[in-house]
Structure formats: C-alpha cells, structure tokens
Design an enzyme around this catalytic site. Structure first.
Site: not given
Ligand SMILES: NC(=O)c1ccc[n+]([C@@H]2O[C@H](COP(=O)([O-])OP(=O)(O)OC[C@H]3O[C@@H](n4cnc5c(N)ncnc54)[C@H](O)[C@@H]3O)[C@@H](O)[C@H]2O)c1
Length: 547
Positions: A368, A431, A447
């Site tokens: 990102e 995306h 993601h």
């Molecule tokens: N709303 C929006 O504007 C927007 C923008 C981009 C992405 N998204 C969404 O975000 C999601 C992806 O988010 P992501 O990449 O953060 O994945 P995620 O939330 O699944 O987190 C990834 C993994 O990291 C672990 N984790 C989180 N913080 C941690 C830490 N500090 N230490 C150890 N482990 C940790 C979590 O438990 C998880 O297993 C997708 O669903 C995507 O669609 C939303």
C-alpha cells in the site's frame, strides 16, 4: 494530488519517556504523580520512599543519626535505580535536582516536569511546622525561602514547568497533554464537525485512555481484536481504558479475511448485547485491516452507530485502512460488498506495535505504501526505494516517518472526497485486479500481496494503453520485488474467466464498463479509465507466472 510531508521527524525514536516530577516539598509531586500514573497504567516510583526502604529508617532518622551527606548518598542510589526504569512516573525528593549526576541520569529516559510554588502555597500544604521535615527545621518559612532560592535555577531547567498552586487533577491533565503532544505527530482528517486526529508515535499505546477521553464522553469501550493480539496488547489496552473511566468489554474474533463476514459481525453484536453495550460505548478496533473493517462495520450499524476508535497494529492498517471511514464485510459474491462509511473519532497509531508483526505482514503493508507513491507522490516512492531495507527491518523511526507521510496523503484525499466519488478512487490502484486475485486465492495471499499483483497487472494495462512507459513498469516491478512482493499471478490461480467475473462484481465497475485507476507516470495516477475487456484478458494472460 496532494504532496506528502517529506520532512524527516526531528524527534528520536523512543518509547514514551518516564515522567519525572521535581519540586519543593509540598509542591504535590506524589499526588500529581499518582494521577498521572493511573492514567497511563504505570507505577509511581517515589525516591524518598525508596530511600526509606533501602536504609530501613525514616528520613528524619537518617538525618538525625547519619546526617544529610548519608541521606544524599542513599538518595543517589535510589535515583540511579529509578532512572533505569521504563514506563514509570518518578516522584523525586525535593533536593534531587541539586546533583547534576542525578538529573543527567533521570533525563536520559525521562521528561523532567517541575512543579513550582511560592512559600505561602508550600507552607499551607506542609503545615506551619514543615510537616516534620528535618531540612525545614527549625524555621520552616525561612528554610523554604532559602531552599527555593537555591533550587530555583535547577527547576527552571525542566522541560515542563507548571504552577503547582492548582489542583493535582488539573496538573496531571496538563502533563498528559504535554506528553501526548511531544510523543506523537498529529495528522488531522478534516471533515468539518466530524474531523478527527490521527496520532502517530512510538510507545503511545499507554496514552490511549487519555486520548479517547479527549475526544469522547463514552463510558464503555468494546475492544474488538484477535485472540493473539489480546494476549499481546489486550491487558495494556483494557488497563488504560479502565483508568480513563471506560469499562472495557473485550470481544475477540478469529484471524483472517474470513472474519470479515456478516456472520462474525452478528456474533459480535450478540456479545455486545449480552454485555449491555449501549450508545454510550465506543468501539475500539485493535488489529489490522480485518479488525478495522469489522470494527467500523459493527460500530456503524450497532444501535444505528456507535463512536469508533482505531488502534491499527499492522503496517497496512496504519498507513491506509484505519483512516478514511470505509468499513465493510465480505459477501460470498464479492469482497467488501456490504459496508458503511463510518469515520472514527480518533486513530491512534503506535508504530512500536509493529515490532511483533510477522515479516510477511510488513511486506503486505509496503504494497500500500508503494501504491501511494505510484499514484500520487513520486517523493514518497523515492523515499520507499531508498529506505526499503529500514522498512523491512522494522526500523521504528523510518516506519514512523513513512506512516506519517502516508497518513497525511490519505487524510488529504479523504478531506477532498470522503465518499469516493472522485479523487479517492486514486487509492483503488491495483485493487480492481487485486481484489479478484485475493478472492480467488481463498486466503492464501495477504491483501497486500494481492494488491501487489493487482498493481503489476494494472501497470501493464496502462502500458498497453500507452499511458505509461516501460521504465515505469520496470521501476514499479523492481520496488515490489525488492519488498518481497509477488508481481505475477501465481500458478494455480483460477482462470481468467473467474477473475473477470469477480472484477465485474467489484464496486469499481460502473454501468457494466470496466474502469480502472491507472498511472500516467510514477507518482501520477489517473482515475476512471475505461479499459476494454479484451485488453484486460490479454494482460491477465501475460501476467501469469507460468506464461
Ligand atoms: N477500509 C479500508 O479503507 C481498507 C483499505 C485497505 C485494506 N483494507 C482491508 O484490510 C484487510 C487487510 O488488512 P491487514 O493486511 O492488516 O491484515 P489482517 O488484519 O488480517 O492482519 C494480518 C495478520 O497480522 C496479525 N497482526 C496484526 N497486528 C499484529 C501485530 N502487531 N503483531 C503481530 N501480529 C499482528 C493479525 O492477527 C493477522 O493475522 C483486508 O480485508 C482489506 O480489504 C481496508
């Protein structure tokens, strides 16, 4: 396209400093210290108490039997011990400031706060006899005046000097406000009456209760998180919320994209209803983008909307998903199909939480970051290329700078187009294909990895349409690969037809026409580009790893 804030942070990367209170006897160091410590969930270390413990005698007895020199010797040892503490409030004896070595040791990890007051205030608190303090005998008023004159220059060197005549509660609040301001950079998401701060710092999780209180009158906090993150940060978060008068209800959901579902949301509603959560509650999303999206969706819908605070703990969530109010859950037919716009009241980003983030998730967040650079900020792209090793190593200062930069880009875009009717679509680069790839991967890709593949396909679409040069394609591919991200559709991915179908259902398709956010150059995105289906198919074919 707005420009990022390229100026490097002038503050050193550090955890929150200890708070060291100095001042005359009667200035209220212990009372104020107790309140500050309670807000932060930190211990209050009192050097006078430590002296008594170490010597096994009262201070008066030490003075009487061994003299002031012995007292100062034991005090120095106590100061040295407290100075080594981390995440502590330290109340010092009134004379600690007289020894430069004491102050140097305390300053190393601490913010020195002087509570100053004149003799009248001090004596009113201590009592006319000076509270039995040996240093104030035999004439407390005269002694207070002498000591004040002696110590005033040292108190004047404190980082923060407060008039101690005011109530302890008020002084504690002023100290917390000053600590928060020093410890975090603030990016404001300007949405008129719904504006909110994004606080970015290192070790600032302890300020969560304080920060929430500054924004909201809530009395209860629903902390939504994963079991793993609950173990890691949950106790600390619940503690500071409780200290701030917000009764925490911790609700956990399984990890992974599958938790972003109506079924999980419903299970969360069940637990909230069972705990008697009402409209006075704030939902605190503690986790990555999955938690953030689910928390936003639940907060936006439960009882027609509760206040929301994001505490993002993945790089991806810190640079992107926690800001801007988009919240959705997935539907079997499409990703993010059911959602709301629900802006948080606060985003608190503690980059220190990234220390435990698995390397694969760091890389996912970088997708990102690279996207921001490619669509809107060539300087950020150059910064990312230059500092990639530091980012991958999780150098907290580089991360903090990067998060602040991305947050300021996102804040400006959201300000100009909250509901994604125009410029905000720039952020959808990668995306359209990325979501299709992500769904098709059935949880095997993060993601960020899916977005990296999406950007790789979409930059080639832009090249095919003569929008960008081969050099831009190469540059993007190089930085993605250096970040350890995939740039080809992986072997075993579903057919082009399945992906085309997913793209048609994506919210970026309008009037049945496929529209993409593409690039004109590195650092310059362009929204709403119609792309003929045959071109999409042709590029998809060319981007398969096996081809
Ligand atoms: N709303 C929006 O504007 C927007 C923008 C981009 C992405 N998204 C969404 O975000 C999601 C992806 O988010 P992501 O990449 O953060 O994945 P995620 O939330 O699944 O987190 C990834 C993994 O990291 C672990 N984790 C989180 N913080 C941690 C830490 N500090 N230490 C150890 N482990 C940790 C979590 O438990 C998880 O297993 C997708 O669903 C995507 O669609 C939303």
């Amino acid at each position: 396209m707005p420009r990022g804030d390229a100026a490097p942070s002038s503050r050193p990367a550090a955890v929150l400093p200890n708070i060291v209170l100095v001042g005359m006897p009667g200035s209220g160091k212990s009372a104020v210290g107790e309140k500050v410590a309670a807000w932060l969930g930190w211990p209050l270390l009192d050097t006078d108490e430590m002296v008594v413990r170490r010597a096994g005698r009262s201070i008066a007895e030490i003075f009487e039997r061994d003299g002031e020199a012995e007292f100062r010797r034991v005090e120095r040892a106590a100061v040295r011990e407290t100075a080594r503490a981390q995440r502590a409030v330290i109340a010092t004896g009134g004379g600690v400031v007289l020894d430069p070595a004491n102050m140097a040791a305390l300053r190393r990890r601490g913010l020195i706060v002087a509570l100053t007051a004149g003799p009248d205030v001090l004596l009113a608190r201590l009592g006319a006899d000076g509270g039995g303090r040996p240093l104030l005998a035999p004439d407390p008023r005269a002694r207070v005046q002498t000591l004040l004159a002696e110590r005033a220059p040292q108190y004047a060197e404190a980082a923060l000097i407060l008039d101690a005549a005011r109530p302890a509660d008020q002084l504690a609040r002023e100290i917390l406000a000053a600590v928060a301001a020093r410890a975090s950079d603030t990016v404001i998401v300007d949405l008129g009456a719904r504006s909110y701060p994004v606080r970015i710092g290192t070790g600032i999780l302890d300020l969560l209760g304080w920060e929430v209180r500054q924004q909201l009158p809530a009395t209860q906090a629903v902390v939504l998180t994963h079991p793993r993150l609950r173990r890691r940060f949950g106790g600390r978060v619940a503690g500071v919320l409780r200290a701030a008068g917000l009764e925490p209800v911790v609700v956990t959901v399984p990890e992974g994209e599958r938790a972003k579902s109506l079924r999980t949301a419903s299970a969360v509603y069940d637990q909230m209803a069972a705990a008697g959560v009402d409209r006075r509650a704030v939902v605190v999303g503690l986790g990555g983008g999955v938690i953030g999206d689910l928390a936003g969706y639940v907060a936006g819908t439960y009882m027609r909307g509760l206040a929301l605070v994001h505490v993002p703990t993945t790089l991806l969530a810190q640079v992107d998903s926690a800001i801007g109010g988009k919240a959705a859950v997935n539907h079997p037919r499409a990703k993010n199909l059911v959602g709301v716009f629900h802006q948080p009241a606060l985003v608190l980003v503690d980059v220190e939480t990234l220390k435990t983030l698995p390397p694969r998730e760091v890389r996912a967040g970088l997708a990102e970051v690279i996207k921001y650079g490619m669509v809107g900020d060539a300087d950020l792209l150059a910064f990312t290329e230059e500092k990639l090793d530091g980012l991958l190593r999780r150098d907290l200062e580089v991360l903090r700078h990067c998060v602040r930069w991305c947050a300021s880009i996102k804040a400006r875009i959201v300000h100009s187009d909250e509901r994604e009717e125009g410029p905000r679509r720039l952020l959808n680069y990668g995306h359209t294909v990325g979501h299709a790839v992500e769904i098709a991967s059935a949880g095997t890709l993060t993601h960020g990895e899916a977005i990296a593949i999406g950007m790789s396909v979409e930059v080639r679409i832009a090249q095919r349409l003569n929008l960008v040069s081969a050099e831009v394609v190469r540059r993007q591919g190089t930085v993605l690969q250096r970040a350890g991200l995939p740039t080809m559709i992986l072997a075993g991915a579903p057919s082009d037809e399945v992906m085309m179908e997913a793209m048609r259902l994506d919210k970026k398709t309008r009037d049945g026409e496929m529209r993409f956010t593409l690039l004109r150059d590195a650092g310059q995105g362009v929204i709403d580009q119609p792309v003929p289906e045959p071109v999409v198919r042709e590029v998809l074919r060319a981007c398969r790893a096996s081809s």
